[in-house]
Design a protein around this motif. Structure first.
Motif, PDB file in Angstrom:
ATOM      1  N   GLN A  22      -2.701  -8.417  18.757  1.00 14.88           N
ATOM      2  CA  GLN A  22      -1.272  -8.117  18.662  1.00 14.88           C
ATOM      3  C   GLN A  22      -0.861  -6.947  19.541  1.00 14.88           C
ATOM      4  N   GLY A  23      -1.570  -5.824  19.418  1.00 13.33           N
ATOM      5  CA  GLY A  23      -1.167  -4.654  20.191  1.00 13.33           C
ATOM      6  C   GLY A  23       0.282  -4.306  19.912  1.00 13.33           C
ATOM      7  N   HIS A  24       1.090  -4.224  20.980  1.00 14.36           N
ATOM      8  CA  HIS A  24       2.504  -3.902  20.830  1.00 14.36           C
ATOM      9  C   HIS A  24       3.350  -5.134  20.552  1.00 14.36           C
ATOM     10  N   CYS A  25       2.734  -6.325  20.567  1.00 15.94           N
ATOM     11  CA  CYS A  25       3.445  -7.530  20.132  1.00 15.94           C
ATOM     12  C   CYS A  25       3.520  -7.497  18.610  1.00 15.94           C
ATOM     13  N   ASN A  26       4.171  -8.487  18.046  1.00 18.60           N
ATOM     14  CA  ASN A  26       4.272  -8.473  16.592  1.00 18.60           C
ATOM     15  C   ASN A  26       4.156  -9.874  16.015  1.00 18.60           C
ATOM     16  N   SER A  27       3.726  -9.915  14.777  1.00 19.42           N
ATOM     17  CA  SER A  27       3.625 -11.151  14.009  1.00 19.42           C
ATOM     18  C   SER A  27       3.911 -10.783  12.556  1.00 19.42           C
ATOM     19  N   PRO A  28       4.698 -11.574  11.837  1.00 17.95           N
ATOM     20  CA  PRO A  28       5.036 -11.219  10.458  1.00 17.95           C
ATOM     21  C   PRO A  28       3.850 -11.355   9.508  1.00 17.95           C
ATOM     22  N   LEU A  29       3.983 -10.748   8.352  1.00 19.44           N
ATOM     23  CA  LEU A  29       2.946 -10.828   7.327  1.00 19.44           C
ATOM     24  C   LEU A  29       2.866 -12.238   6.763  1.00 19.44           C
ATOM     25  N   THR A  30       1.655 -12.666   6.470  1.00 22.39           N
ATOM     26  CA  THR A  30       1.433 -13.915   5.742  1.00 22.39           C
ATOM     27  C   THR A  30       1.703 -13.658   4.253  1.00 22.39           C
ATOM     28  N   PRO A  31       1.753 -14.717   3.428  1.00 26.65           N
ATOM     29  CA  PRO A  31       1.855 -14.481   1.976  1.00 26.65           C
ATOM     30  C   PRO A  31       0.729 -13.578   1.465  1.00 26.65           C
ATOM     31  N   ARG A  32      -0.480 -13.777   1.990  1.00 26.59           N
ATOM     32  CA  ARG A  32      -1.586 -12.890   1.595  1.00 26.59           C
ATOM     33  C   ARG A  32      -1.318 -11.452   2.040  1.00 26.59           C
ATOM     34  N   GLY A  33      -0.761 -11.288   3.235  1.00 26.51           N
ATOM     35  CA  GLY A  33      -0.442  -9.950   3.731  1.00 26.51           C
ATOM     36  C   GLY A  33       0.588  -9.250   2.864  1.00 26.51           C
ATOM     37  N   ARG A  34       1.583 -10.003   2.407  1.00 27.29           N
ATOM     38  CA  ARG A  34       2.583  -9.415   1.502  1.00 27.29           C
ATOM     39  C   ARG A  34       1.940  -9.020   0.168  1.00 27.29           C
ATOM     40  N   ALA A  35       1.025  -9.865  -0.306  1.00 27.60           N
ATOM     41  CA  ALA A  35       0.319  -9.536  -1.560  1.00 27.60           C
ATOM     42  C   ALA A  35      -0.558  -8.297  -1.384  1.00 27.60           C
ATOM     43  N   GLN A  36      -1.184  -8.161  -0.219  1.00 28.81           N
ATOM     44  CA  GLN A  36      -1.983  -6.962   0.051  1.00 28.81           C
ATOM     45  C   GLN A  36      -1.108  -5.708   0.013  1.00 28.81           C
ATOM     46  N   ALA A  37       0.075  -5.791   0.641  1.00 29.45           N
ATOM     47  CA  ALA A  37       0.990  -4.647   0.640  1.00 29.45           C
ATOM     48  C   ALA A  37       1.434  -4.308  -0.775  1.00 29.45           C
ATOM     49  N   GLU A  38       1.722  -5.331  -1.577  1.00 28.40           N
ATOM     50  CA  GLU A  38       2.110  -5.105  -2.971  1.00 28.40           C
ATOM     51  C   GLU A  38       0.985  -4.426  -3.753  1.00 28.40           C
ATOM     52  N   ALA A  39      -0.248  -4.883  -3.536  1.00 32.40           N
ATOM     53  CA  ALA A  39      -1.396  -4.301  -4.247  1.00 32.40           C
ATOM     54  C   ALA A  39      -1.596  -2.841  -3.859  1.00 32.40           C
ATOM     55  N   MET A  40      -1.421  -2.533  -2.580  1.00 30.90           N
ATOM     56  CA  MET A  40      -1.554  -1.138  -2.153  1.00 30.90           C
ATOM     57  C   MET A  40      -0.441  -0.288  -2.756  1.00 30.90           C
ATOM     58  N   GLY A  41       0.778  -0.840  -2.801  1.00 34.60           N
ATOM     59  CA  GLY A  41       1.887  -0.110  -3.396  1.00 34.60           C
ATOM     60  C   GLY A  41       1.654   0.189  -4.869  1.00 34.60           C
ATOM     61  N   LYS A  42       1.136  -0.805  -5.587  1.00 33.44           N
ATOM     62  CA  LYS A  42       0.845  -0.607  -7.018  1.00 33.44           C
ATOM     63  C   LYS A  42      -0.214   0.483  -7.209  1.00 33.44           C
ATOM     64  N   ALA A  43      -1.253   0.466  -6.360  1.00 37.39           N
ATOM     65  CA  ALA A  43      -2.310   1.479  -6.466  1.00 37.39           C
ATOM     66  C   ALA A  43      -1.782   2.870  -6.122  1.00 37.39           C
ATOM     67  N   LEU A  44      -0.904   2.940  -5.126  1.00 36.24           N
ATOM     68  CA  LEU A  44      -0.331   4.223  -4.722  1.00 36.24           C
ATOM     69  C   LEU A  44       0.555   4.812  -5.806  1.00 36.24           C
ATOM     70  N   ALA A  45       1.192   3.937  -6.598  1.00 33.74           N
ATOM     71  CA  ALA A  45       2.127   4.410  -7.622  1.00 33.74           C
ATOM     72  C   ALA A  45       1.463   5.376  -8.594  1.00 33.74           C
ATOM     73  N   GLY A  46       0.173   5.202  -8.819  1.00 32.38           N
ATOM     74  CA  GLY A  46      -0.537   6.092  -9.733  1.00 32.38           C
ATOM     75  C   GLY A  46      -1.085   7.352  -9.079  1.00 32.38           C
ATOM     76  N   LEU A  47      -0.897   7.476  -7.765  1.00 28.96           N
ATOM     77  CA  LEU A  47      -1.474   8.601  -7.031  1.00 28.96           C
ATOM     78  C   LEU A  47      -0.442   9.510  -6.371  1.00 28.96           C
ATOM     79  N   ILE A  48       0.642   8.890  -5.895  1.00 28.65           N
ATOM     80  CA  ILE A  48       1.610   9.588  -5.045  1.00 28.65           C
ATOM     81  C   ILE A  48       2.553  10.478  -5.847  1.00 28.65           C
ATOM     82  N   ASP A  49       2.856  11.636  -5.274  1.00 27.91           N
ATOM     83  CA  ASP A  49       3.889  12.520  -5.820  1.00 27.91           C
ATOM     84  C   ASP A  49       5.195  12.162  -5.109  1.00 27.91           C
ATOM     85  N   LEU A  50       6.014  11.327  -5.755  1.00 29.51           N
ATOM     86  CA  LEU A  50       7.221  10.814  -5.094  1.00 29.51           C
ATOM     87  C   LEU A  50       8.205  11.924  -4.734  1.00 29.51           C
ATOM     88  N   LYS A  51       8.204  12.980  -5.505  1.00 27.33           N
ATOM     89  CA  LYS A  51       9.148  14.078  -5.245  1.00 27.33           C
ATOM     90  C   LYS A  51       8.830  14.785  -3.935  1.00 27.33           C
TER      91      LYS A  51
END
Length: 200
Positions: A22-51
């Motif tokens: 890909q480099g500087h080209c782009n390709s959208p996330l697959t359904p699995r890619g979106r699920a990976q992003a969701e899983a990372m977001g859920k894991a971050l929710a318990g770690l990140i200081d949102l403030k």
């Protein structure tokens, strides 16, 4: 308050599945890619200081798409994302949109090299990417949580810099899309999200 830096790679894209660079080209996330992003977001929710969170992303679509999904999981607005070109993937020159199997069949000398991507004609050098990341790091606030959504190769260079790795050790790192890393006071932590992904 200490500073913590969380480093994420974007989720799986259609080019990843097709083994295209890909480099500087782009390709959208697959359904699995979106699920990976969701899983990372859920894991971050318990770690990140949102403030005290500052959120950066490469401006390339796949990184922004991942960052937006992470924001949704964290319950914060996507307008908090700071787009920074210094976090973009390596420019892979004439090899962008070429398939990995085709390149390796044409260039068998690359097969055993972990840094083979960097041999791309007219591509960006390790030094150039390291220089832009150094510029970015020098501008970060000294305290709070820094979340960055970047790419496989640029992310590896950034993680290598945060651990003071030499060139060879930088390219021995893995490039996961179902895990992320955070750094605090010289220590590195890996958070594996594959379990959450499998359960979804």
């Amino acid at each position: 308050m200490n500073r913590r830096i969380f480093v994420l790679r974007h989720g799986e894209t259609y080019f990843n599945v097709e083994q295209k660079l890909q480099g500087h080209c782009n390709s959208p996330l697959t359904p699995r890619g979106r699920a990976q992003a969701e899983a990372m977001g859920k894991a971050l929710a318990g770690l990140i200081d949102l403030k005290h969170l500052v959120l950066f992303a490469s401006p390339l679509g796949r990184a922004l798409q991942t960052a937006e999904i992470v924001c949704a999981e964290l319950g914060i607005v996507a307008s908090r994302i700071i787009r920074d070109e210094r976090l973009m993937e390596f420019n892979l020159g004439l090899w962008e949109q070429r398939t990995v199997p085709a390149l390796k069949s044409q260039h068998p000398e690359l097969l055993d090299a972990r840094d083979w991507y960097l041999h791309a004609p007219e591509g960006e050098s390790f030094g150039e990417v390291r220089s832009r990341l150094e510029s970015w790091l020098n501008e970060l606030p000294p305290e709070g949580d820094i979340l960055v959504v970047s790419h496989a190769l640029t992310g590896a260079v950034l993680r290598g810099m945060l651990q003071q790795f030499n060139y060879d050790d930088t390219w021995q790192q893995d490039l996961p899309q179902d895990a992320f890393y955070w750094f605090e006071e010289g220590a590195v932590h890996r958070v594996d999200c594959s379990g959450a992904l499998a359960a979804s």
